[in-house]
Design a protein around this motif. Structure first.
Motif, PDB file in Angstrom:
ATOM      1  N   ASP A   1       0.804  -1.209   0.000  1.00  0.00           N
ATOM      2  CA  ASP A   1       0.000   0.000   0.000  1.00  0.00           C
ATOM      3  C   ASP A   1       0.848   1.277   0.000  1.00  0.00           C
ATOM      4  O   ASP A   1       0.374   2.340  -0.383  1.00  0.00           O
ATOM      5  CB  ASP A   1      -0.925   0.003   1.217  1.00  0.00           C
ATOM      6  CG  ASP A   1      -1.924  -1.147   1.181  1.00  0.00           C
ATOM      7  OD1 ASP A   1      -2.301  -1.554   0.065  1.00  0.00           O
ATOM      8  OD2 ASP A   1      -2.308  -1.637   2.253  1.00  0.00           O
TER       9      ASP A   1
ATOM     10  N   ARG B   1     -15.438  -1.031  -2.604  1.00  0.00           N
ATOM     11  CA  ARG B   1     -14.921  -0.886  -1.236  1.00  0.00           C
ATOM     12  C   ARG B   1     -13.914  -1.991  -0.923  1.00  0.00           C
ATOM     13  O   ARG B   1     -12.892  -1.747  -0.256  1.00  0.00           O
ATOM     14  CB  ARG B   1     -16.061  -0.912  -0.232  1.00  0.00           C
ATOM     15  CG  ARG B   1     -15.611  -0.652   1.209  1.00  0.00           C
ATOM     16  CD  ARG B   1     -16.782  -0.800   2.170  1.00  0.00           C
ATOM     17  NE  ARG B   1     -17.757   0.248   1.976  1.00  0.00           N
ATOM     18  CZ  ARG B   1     -17.684   1.438   2.554  1.00  0.00           C
ATOM     19  NH1 ARG B   1     -16.664   1.737   3.342  1.00  0.00           N
ATOM     20  NH2 ARG B   1     -18.622   2.343   2.343  1.00  0.00           N
ATOM     21  N   ALA B   2     -14.189  -3.202  -1.392  1.00  0.00           N
ATOM     22  CA  ALA B   2     -13.276  -4.315  -1.128  1.00  0.00           C
ATOM     23  C   ALA B   2     -11.910  -4.069  -1.768  1.00  0.00           C
ATOM     24  O   ALA B   2     -10.874  -4.451  -1.215  1.00  0.00           O
ATOM     25  CB  ALA B   2     -13.876  -5.620  -1.645  1.00  0.00           C
ATOM     26  N   ARG B   3     -11.892  -3.424  -2.935  1.00  0.00           N
ATOM     27  CA  ARG B   3     -10.630  -3.185  -3.639  1.00  0.00           C
ATOM     28  C   ARG B   3      -9.906  -1.950  -3.141  1.00  0.00           C
ATOM     29  O   ARG B   3      -8.678  -1.959  -2.980  1.00  0.00           O
ATOM     30  CB  ARG B   3     -10.873  -3.068  -5.141  1.00  0.00           C
ATOM     31  CG  ARG B   3      -9.594  -2.852  -5.950  1.00  0.00           C
ATOM     32  CD  ARG B   3      -9.864  -2.965  -7.429  1.00  0.00           C
ATOM     33  NE  ARG B   3      -8.666  -2.737  -8.217  1.00  0.00           N
ATOM     34  CZ  ARG B   3      -7.723  -3.635  -8.470  1.00  0.00           C
ATOM     35  NH1 ARG B   3      -7.846  -4.844  -7.963  1.00  0.00           N
ATOM     36  NH2 ARG B   3      -6.678  -3.344  -9.208  1.00  0.00           N
ATOM     37  N   TYR B   4     -10.654  -0.863  -2.890  1.00  0.00           N
ATOM     38  CA  TYR B   4     -10.011   0.419  -2.578  1.00  0.00           C
ATOM     39  C   TYR B   4     -10.142   0.864  -1.132  1.00  0.00           C
ATOM     40  O   TYR B   4      -9.574   1.888  -0.746  1.00  0.00           O
ATOM     41  CB  TYR B   4     -10.569   1.508  -3.504  1.00  0.00           C
ATOM     42  CG  TYR B   4     -10.314   1.232  -4.955  1.00  0.00           C
ATOM     43  CD1 TYR B   4      -9.015   1.258  -5.473  1.00  0.00           C
ATOM     44  CD2 TYR B   4     -11.351   0.936  -5.831  1.00  0.00           C
ATOM     45  CE1 TYR B   4      -8.769   0.999  -6.806  1.00  0.00           C
ATOM     46  CE2 TYR B   4     -11.116   0.670  -7.173  1.00  0.00           C
ATOM     47  CZ  TYR B   4      -9.824   0.701  -7.660  1.00  0.00           C
ATOM     48  OH  TYR B   4      -9.581   0.435  -8.981  1.00  0.00           O
ATOM     49  N   GLY B   5     -10.894   0.114  -0.339  1.00  0.00           N
ATOM     50  CA  GLY B   5     -10.983   0.435   1.079  1.00  0.00           C
ATOM     51  C   GLY B   5     -11.872   1.612   1.406  1.00  0.00           C
ATOM     52  O   GLY B   5     -11.842   2.121   2.533  1.00  0.00           O
ATOM     53  N   GLU B   6     -12.676   2.058   0.458  1.00  0.00           N
ATOM     54  CA  GLU B   6     -13.606   3.156   0.689  1.00  0.00           C
ATOM     55  C   GLU B   6     -14.697   3.096  -0.372  1.00  0.00           C
ATOM     56  O   GLU B   6     -14.571   2.406  -1.381  1.00  0.00           O
ATOM     57  CB  GLU B   6     -12.892   4.500   0.617  1.00  0.00           C
ATOM     58  CG  GLU B   6     -12.267   4.801  -0.742  1.00  0.00           C
ATOM     59  CD  GLU B   6     -11.503   6.109  -0.774  1.00  0.00           C
ATOM     60  OE1 GLU B   6     -11.334   6.715   0.290  1.00  0.00           O
ATOM     61  OE2 GLU B   6     -11.070   6.514  -1.872  1.00  0.00           O
TER      62      GLU B   6
END
Length: 328
Positions: free
Chosen positions: A11, A310-315
């Motif tokens: 990340d 959301r699962a891929r980018y966290g938002e």
């Protein structure tokens, strides 16, 4: 291939310091940063950061006369960011005792040293390629061998030997940066970056002109190449795996095997990554409603799209827009 911190994904952004020498060509400078800029844009996040540096902290005149603004003076011990030495013409006049000492110091502190085009000559002149494999522009191959017999010169577009990396010119440097993206983020993003430049390496024939490529790493299996192209053309209406496999003449199970062998991921993972990358660009660069973005990228509902996003980018997509607006 990259036996350095460069190969570690994750990340955290990768930081690069780019030392630009006078008379470097604009195309060489662009070959270093443009693939990384495109990767950031396509991913919708800052995967790569860079600073331009010069020996005196002043802007650098390029071979075409256009100056490159810089962020500061080159300090070889300023952190452990990889150092990219960008040079084209008149390398010998620039290989001063001061610069050679600075590069030797940088070798002790930096995670990697990259000699782009004649930047490799400067590394060699500083004794940093002794006993290592390296490359240079094909026109200068024999001259390099005579000047630096202790370097094992290889006729390749770029060469990675541990923490020392050299390239043979602007387009080989582009190859290198695409390979860097592939090593850190995978084939999916690297292929998309390659597409941004409609880039195919030297030697492309008409029969392979539409084969996706990452610099000099071509998808050898024509069935995988055809499937990737079909995916790119059907982001809004994704094809089921069975239909995709039938279109390229194999079974669904065999296509799974081919994808894992060529790209290291399943067809579903690659397909979804393409669609989500496309969706993120729309989220950031347009004001299109989220429901319409979901439809444009092949999701059956805004809810399903938001969940995958959301699962891929966290938002959520809306959170991305809000943070992007605040940053602007």
């Amino acid at each position: 291939m990259f036996d350095t911190v460069l190969s570690a994904g994750g990340d955290d952004p990768l930081d690069l310091d780019i030392l630009v020498l006078p008379e470097a060509t604009l195309i060489l400078v662009a070959a270093v940063i443009e693939p990384l800029r495109a990767a950031n844009r396509l991913a919708g996040q800052q995967l790569y950061r860079w600073r331009f540096l010069s020996s005196d902290g002043e802007q650098v005149p390029t071979a075409s006369g256009l100056p490159i603004p810089v962020d500061g003076r080159f300090d070889p011990a300023d952190g452990d960011a990889a150092l990219v030495v960008v040079a084209s013409y008149g390398w010998e006049a620039k290989a001063t005792a001061t610069l050679r000492r600075q590069l030797a110091t940088a070798a002790r502190h930096r995670s990697a040293l990259v000699g782009a085009e004649t930047g490799g000559w400067l590394l060699a002149a500083s004794g940093l390629l002794n006993g290592r494999r390296a490359t240079t522009h094909w026109e200068d191959f024999e001259a390099f061998e005579r000047r630096f017999p202790e370097v094992h010169l290889v006729r390749d577009r770029y060469v990675v030997d541990g923490r020392r990396i050299t390239t043979g010119g602007p387009l080989p440097t582009l190859d290198l940066m695409l390979e860097l993206v592939r090593q850190r983020q995978g084939y999916t993003l690297a292929l998309e970056v390659s597409r941004q430049f409609i880039y195919d390496p030297a030697g492309t024939t008409a029969a392979t002109a539409h084969t996706p490529s990452i610099g000099n790493l071509r998808l050898i299996d024509a069935r995988v190449a055809e499937a990737v192209t079909l995916m790119e053309e059907t982001i809004d209406t994704p094809l089921p795996l069975t239909k995709l496999a039938r279109r390229v003449g194999v079974t669904a199970r065999h296509l799974q095997t081919l994808f894992r062998r060529s790209l290291g991921v399943s067809p579903h993972t690659h397909y979804q990554a393409l669609r989500l990358n496309s969706a993120r660009r729309l989220v950031i660069e347009t004001r299109i409603p989220v429901a319409d973005i979901a439809a444009a990228t092949g999701f059956h509902s805004a809810t399903a799209f938001s969940r995958c996003y959301r699962a891929r980018y966290g938002e959520s997509p809306r959170a991305t827009r809000q943070s992007d607006a605040a940053a602007r």
